[in-house]
Enzyme design. Structure first.
Site, PDB file in Angstrom:
ATOM      1  N   LYS A 179      41.694  78.379  48.896  1.00 11.09           N
ATOM      2  CA  LYS A 179      41.838  76.930  49.065  1.00 11.09           C
ATOM      3  C   LYS A 179      40.451  76.303  49.189  1.00 11.09           C
ATOM      4  O   LYS A 179      39.792  76.398  50.213  1.00 11.09           O
ATOM      5  CB  LYS A 179      42.648  76.577  50.307  1.00 11.09           C
ATOM      6  CG  LYS A 179      43.039  75.100  50.274  1.00 11.09           C
ATOM      7  CD  LYS A 179      43.013  74.416  51.620  1.00 11.09           C
ATOM      8  CE  LYS A 179      41.701  73.864  52.050  1.00 11.09           C
ATOM      9  NZ  LYS A 179      41.216  72.658  51.361  1.00 11.09           N
ATOM     10  N   GLU A 254      32.810  82.066  59.149  1.00 14.79           N
ATOM     11  CA  GLU A 254      31.418  81.603  58.979  1.00 14.79           C
ATOM     12  C   GLU A 254      31.432  80.136  59.365  1.00 14.79           C
ATOM     13  O   GLU A 254      31.864  79.288  58.578  1.00 14.79           O
ATOM     14  CB  GLU A 254      30.995  81.732  57.516  1.00 14.79           C
ATOM     15  CG  GLU A 254      30.930  83.146  56.996  1.00 14.79           C
ATOM     16  CD  GLU A 254      29.792  83.938  57.572  1.00 14.79           C
ATOM     17  OE1 GLU A 254      28.955  83.364  58.297  1.00 14.79           O
ATOM     18  OE2 GLU A 254      29.753  85.147  57.322  1.00 14.79           O
ATOM     19  N   CYS A 288      24.827  75.313  56.487  1.00 12.43           N
ATOM     20  CA  CYS A 288      24.991  75.727  57.875  1.00 12.43           C
ATOM     21  C   CYS A 288      23.770  76.487  58.381  1.00 12.43           C
ATOM     22  O   CYS A 288      23.640  76.722  59.569  1.00 12.43           O
ATOM     23  CB  CYS A 288      26.269  76.532  58.042  1.00 12.43           C
ATOM     24  SG  CYS A 288      26.445  77.774  56.802  1.00 12.43           S
ATOM     25  N   GLU A 385      25.354  69.357  64.871  1.00 14.03           N
ATOM     26  CA  GLU A 385      24.893  69.728  63.543  1.00 14.03           C
ATOM     27  C   GLU A 385      24.621  68.448  62.752  1.00 14.03           C
ATOM     28  O   GLU A 385      25.522  67.620  62.604  1.00 14.03           O
ATOM     29  CB  GLU A 385      25.992  70.554  62.869  1.00 14.03           C
ATOM     30  CG  GLU A 385      25.463  71.570  61.938  1.00 14.03           C
ATOM     31  CD  GLU A 385      26.567  72.469  61.360  1.00 14.03           C
ATOM     32  OE1 GLU A 385      26.205  73.418  60.679  1.00 14.03           O
ATOM     33  OE2 GLU A 385      27.761  72.214  61.567  1.00 14.03           O
TER      34      GLU A 385
HETATM   35  P1  ADP Z   1      33.338  70.200  56.728  1.00 14.91           P
HETATM   36  O1  ADP Z   1      33.099  69.488  58.006  1.00 14.91           O
HETATM   37  O2  ADP Z   1      32.174  70.920  56.176  1.00 14.91           O
HETATM   38  O3  ADP Z   1      34.104  69.427  55.697  1.00 14.91           O
HETATM   39  P2  ADP Z   1      35.735  71.591  57.394  1.00 14.91           P
HETATM   40  O4  ADP Z   1      35.833  72.705  58.369  1.00 14.91           O
HETATM   41  O5  ADP Z   1      36.411  70.304  57.712  1.00 14.91           O
HETATM   42  O6  ADP Z   1      34.193  71.420  57.150  1.00 14.91           O
HETATM   43  O7  ADP Z   1      36.238  72.057  55.975  1.00 14.91           O
HETATM   44  C1  ADP Z   1      36.079  73.360  55.460  1.00 14.91           C
HETATM   45  C2  ADP Z   1      37.333  73.745  54.705  1.00 14.91           C
HETATM   46  O8  ADP Z   1      38.406  73.784  55.641  1.00 14.91           O
HETATM   47  C3  ADP Z   1      37.762  72.773  53.623  1.00 14.91           C
HETATM   48  O9  ADP Z   1      38.327  73.509  52.549  1.00 14.91           O
HETATM   49  C4  ADP Z   1      38.797  71.936  54.313  1.00 14.91           C
HETATM   50  O10 ADP Z   1      39.717  71.351  53.425  1.00 14.91           O
HETATM   51  C5  ADP Z   1      39.475  73.005  55.157  1.00 14.91           C
HETATM   52  N1  ADP Z   1      40.253  72.502  56.297  1.00 14.91           N
HETATM   53  C6  ADP Z   1      40.029  71.414  57.053  1.00 14.91           C
HETATM   54  N2  ADP Z   1      40.969  71.286  58.006  1.00 14.91           N
HETATM   55  C7  ADP Z   1      41.830  72.337  57.847  1.00 14.91           C
HETATM   56  C8  ADP Z   1      43.015  72.789  58.507  1.00 14.91           C
HETATM   57  N3  ADP Z   1      43.518  72.138  59.556  1.00 14.91           N
HETATM   58  N4  ADP Z   1      43.596  73.905  58.054  1.00 14.91           N
HETATM   59  C9  ADP Z   1      43.092  74.598  57.019  1.00 14.91           C
HETATM   60  N5  ADP Z   1      41.991  74.231  56.357  1.00 14.91           N
HETATM   61  C10 ADP Z   1      41.351  73.123  56.754  1.00 14.91           C
END
Ligand code: ADP
Length: 484
Positions: A179, A254, A288, A385
């Site tokens: 995903k 990570e 990161c 960050e």
């Molecule tokens: P960033 O702040 O870098 O966007 P995120 O942790 O929000 O980092 O996003 C990293 C990945 O996690 C993306 O693919 C995002 O769509 C996914 N993501 C965000 N929220 C969820 C969730 N509740 N469950 C699963 N995946 C998620």
């Protein structure tokens, strides 16, 4: 020669079929440099994710039964296909993510390197024979692929973050449901196009896009998924770890970082500034492992500020597709608003902006490369960050003091320091609570070394000989009744 559009798929990939979301709903994807709509992707949810998991589960027995050499051959072909189409894949990446084309090519090159590395590692997943405490029994240890792997990836390295998950998963004999981030889905969907092209069987790599929370809930609760590998924020990582608890999945994370970059009085200043630029401004500060806090010893503080500011002021900001651009836009307006807020807070608390400091005149989500002198621990950017092109510089006097400051964070991913004193190099390296240390180096990532954090930056290593271990289970086989 392939074009970037040849790799742009506006469908999800389930069991070798390119599909729309069941509801037909879509999400638009745009180019952060221009605001132009690039296309759309299916807004899939739980049902499509469940189908993808079942496809991966069905593909697992045949895929894992292939010899390591056969899987390695397909991975080598995949690495070659990436290399062959590097320019088109890099252009696609720049269009959806914004980074300069040269950096995008570097990332695509790194993706090929990760896949090739794990093609090689596929044949080295060794077990053990342990000296037996019983005369008539033998003790074997074997490594087996965990099964279906769920991989969730972020937008800052949409190609290589998936490469270092798909590579070890497939090499070990696992199948994958990926995903990608909604902002940058096409570089991930391109993995499906490439996999098809080189003959990786249907169902071995599945890719779903859409609602992160719904897809995440299915990936973490479905018992057929045996491992979750995630790269992203610490806050989402914590949610996913909790969600994985009910089905006790193997998890690797990570997560975020708050990298310190220490420059001691005895450092080679030219080298330190060069390393600082690379460790701060790559991908517009959106990695990161990007430096979040510079700590410079008082003897060279003013000289460092002067040189860092001069080098920063020279950075050419623009559309990543334009020749000469070294800093593209931030991913979206939310990212700019966050950076603006951190800079405003630093200014309020006595920070001295020596260059940059605000939105760039190019508009969109462009931000000026910025240096802030006289940074203090009270500033928000000391703890949060930044994920943007802002370099706060703190002053320090003593080694003990700077080590305590560098470690005063819940994060522990990358850190860097510059010194010519060999004793100090070892001493400081051993006292810094980080998973990755760069000594007199600002860019250290490579497929041959383990990448991973400690503390709230996560656990597990990606790349290197260790990277594949997260994708295998250890099985102990006791062979008895040998009557020797
Ligand atoms: P960033 O702040 O870098 O966007 P995120 O942790 O929000 O980092 O996003 C990293 C990945 O996690 C993306 O693919 C995002 O769509 C996914 N993501 C965000 N929220 C969820 C969730 N509740 N469950 C699963 N995946 C998620």
């Amino acid at each position: 020669m392939a074009l970037w559009t040849d790799f742009k798929r506006e469908k999800i990939l389930v069991d070798g079929r390119w599909l729309d979301a069941g509801s037909g709903a879509v999400v638009d994807v745009s180019n952060p440099a221009t605001g132009e709509r690039l296309g759309s992707i299916p807004n899939a949810g739980r049902a499509e994710t469940k189908a993808a998991i079942e496809a991966a589960h069905a593909a697992f027995p045949a895929w894992s039964a292939r010899t390591a050499a056969e899987r390695a051959e397909l991975l080598r072909a995949l690495a070659a296909a990436i290399t062959e189409n590097k320019d088109a894949l890099a252009e696609l990446l720049t269009r959806e993510q914004g980074k300069p084309l040269a950096e995008a090519k570097g990332e695509v090159g790194a993706s090929a390197a990760y896949i090739l590395w794990f093609a090689e590692e596929a044949r080295r997943v060794y077990g053990d024979v342990i000296p037996s405490p019983w005369a008539d029994r033998r003790i074997l240890v074997t490594k087996e692929p965990v099964g279906v792997v769920a991989a969730i990836t972020p937008w800052n390295f949409p190609s290589s973050m998936l490469a270092r998950k798909i590579g070890p998963a497939l090499a070990a004999g696992c199948t994958v449901v990926a995903k990608p981030a909604t902002q940058t889905p096409y570089s991930a969907l391109a993995w499906g196009v490439l996999a098809e092209k080189v003959g990786i069987p249907a169902g071995v790599i599945n890719i779903v896009t859409g609602s992160a929370s719904q897809i995440g809930e299915e990936l973490t609760s479905n018992p057929l998924v045996r491992k979750l590998t995630f790269t992203g924020s610490t806050s989402v990582g914590k949610v996913l770890i909790k969600q994985c608890a009910d089905t006790v999945k193997k998890v690797s994370m990570e997560l975020g970082g708050n990298a310190p970059f220490l420059v001691f009085d005895d450092a080679d200043l030219d080298r330190a500034v060069e390393g600082a630029m690379a460790a701060k401004f790559r991908n517009a500060g959106q990695t990161c492992v990007c430096t979040n806090r510079f700590y410079v010893q008082s003897g060279i503080y003013d000289a460092f500020i002067e040189r860092l500011s001069a080098a920063t002021a020279k950075l050419r900001v623009g559309d990543g597709l334009e020749d000469g651009t070294v800093q593209g836009p931030l991913i979206d307006d939310k990212a700019v608003a966050k950076v603006e807020e951190l800079v405003a807070d630093a200014r309020d608390r006595g920070g001295r902006v020596t260059t940059g400091g605000g939105r760039h005149s190019l508009g969109q989500s462009f931000f000026e490369p910025t240096v802030i002198a006289d940074a203090t621990p009270e500033m928000k950017l000391a703890r949060e960050e930044i994920f943007g092109p802002v370099a706060p510089v703190f002053r320090f006097e003593h080694e003990d003091q700077v080590i305590a400051a560098a470690n005063a964070t819940e994060y522990g991913l990358a850190c860097y320091f510059y010194t010519k004193d060999l004793g100090r190099a070892f001493r400081v390296s051993e006292r810094l609570k980080y998973g990755i240390v760069g000594i007199n180096e600002g860019l250290v990532t490579t497929e041959v070394a383990p990448f991973g954090g400690v503390k709230e930056s996560g656990f597990g290593s990606e790349g290197s000989k260790y990277g594949i271990q997260d994708y295998v289970d250890t099985k102990y086989v006791c062979v008895g009744g040998l009557g020797l």
